[in-house]
Design an enzyme around this catalytic site. Sequence first.
Site, mmCIF file in Angstrom:
data_model
loop_
_atom_site.group_PDB
_atom_site.id
_atom_site.type_symbol
_atom_site.label_atom_id
_atom_site.label_comp_id
_atom_site.label_asym_id
_atom_site.label_seq_id
_atom_site.Cartn_x
_atom_site.Cartn_y
_atom_site.Cartn_z
ATOM 1 N N HIS A 72 0.619 -1.173 0.018
ATOM 2 C CA HIS A 72 0.046 -0.003 -0.191
ATOM 3 C C HIS A 72 0.741 1.248 0.077
ATOM 4 C CE1 HIS A 72 -3.926 -1.848 1.906
ATOM 5 N NE2 HIS A 72 -3.412 -2.740 0.820
ATOM 6 N N LYS A 295 1.430 -0.315 15.183
ATOM 7 C CA LYS A 295 2.845 -0.249 15.766
ATOM 8 C C LYS A 295 3.131 -1.530 16.473
ATOM 9 C CE LYS A 295 4.441 3.348 13.860
ATOM 10 N NZ LYS A 295 4.332 2.913 12.435
ATOM 11 N N TYR A 387 4.147 6.490 10.269
ATOM 12 C CA TYR A 387 3.243 5.498 9.873
ATOM 13 C C TYR A 387 4.249 4.189 9.072
ATOM 14 C CZ TYR A 387 -0.988 2.901 9.001
ATOM 15 O OH TYR A 387 -2.158 1.880 8.945
#
Length: 395
Positions: A72, A295, A387
């Site tokens: 992604h 995470k 991220y």
Amino acid sequence: MRTQVGIVGAGPAGLLLSHLLSRRGIDSVVLEARSRSYVEQRVRAGVLEHPTVELLREAGLATRLDAEGLPHGGISLRFDGGDHRIDFADLVGKGITVYGQQEVVKDLIAARVDAGEPIEFEVSDVVLDGLTTDAPSIDYTAADGTRRRIECDVVAGCDGFHGVSRRAVPDIRIAEREYPFGWLGILAKAAPTHDELVYANHDNGFALYSMRSPEVTRLYLQVRPDADPAEWSDARIWDELGTRLQADGFTLNEGPFLERPSVTGMRSMVAEPMRHGRLFLAGDAAHIVPPTGAKGMNLAIADVRLLADSLADLLLHRDETGVDTYSERALRRIWRAEHFSWWMTSMLHRFDDDHANGDAFGRALQLSQLRYTVSSRAAATSLAENYVGLPHGAV
């Protein structure tokens, strides 16, 4: 039994540590309380940071990941009825890969078994001893009921929040925060209709749209932390997902649930120090993050990369510099990830149960932060950088 490193826990942290040590010629034994089938089927996180994928490739463990993982290049933030894409590829030149934690565990177990290296499942009554000496030991009851002992140079506690390892650290300090909501998780046999993850801030509460494969979607709804999943019928779940995820041109495929919906509580926790003598903590034994920032598994993998290097210096070169600073260095990354996860959680969730008479000030702050994040390249870059994962050792 004699080995160099006794590893308690066969999750991503313990299993990957065993592989990284083996590549350096260091032997280990892995012990796991659950059965092999249980840990291979336990559905957990599904987002792999860029540094995590690089490490698995470097270790020769990414054949199926590269074949089946879903790369992604961004995520969507959905609020005010609009969809706003954060383009990771454009902002930081990297992306993430969607590949379930249970699939990572399957790959790691298969590689260890194929290499003929020891791993024992369904062990119980684990006792750690001699941790402040150069010869610690692990006593346990094997699956066949026999009592056994492993003598080793080092113990790696990778046995999660409920394991014995953290409790064996006498001077442990715990910092934690409970959030006033949970996530109702749904795994559905329904083809994804969106190419990337969608994080939705809605008046009814948070929703997350994600996927596990081209045939399976993984979805979450913010609910009360004590919510009874039985209160949520299939129809109610799909209706609420449709409401919270609504945007122009967006459709939601429905399908049968592949497991019973369940509620996961949201909390942050950090335990320090992560070392006691010859015992070293890694993964959920030392820290927990709310899943909003994706995470948890990635932090565990960053821990063991650092720990593997430190243990190699100790066991191969008698250099204690790495192990002496392991806790301090690992905690720098952990606290960065804790902050990012808290920030994402705070920006996206409703913190009041009574929406009609809720926290209007806090709600306005959330929307202000969201609007700034999607309109400022600097703010979007900060989100993207965190991220996709900061380089290991960079914090």
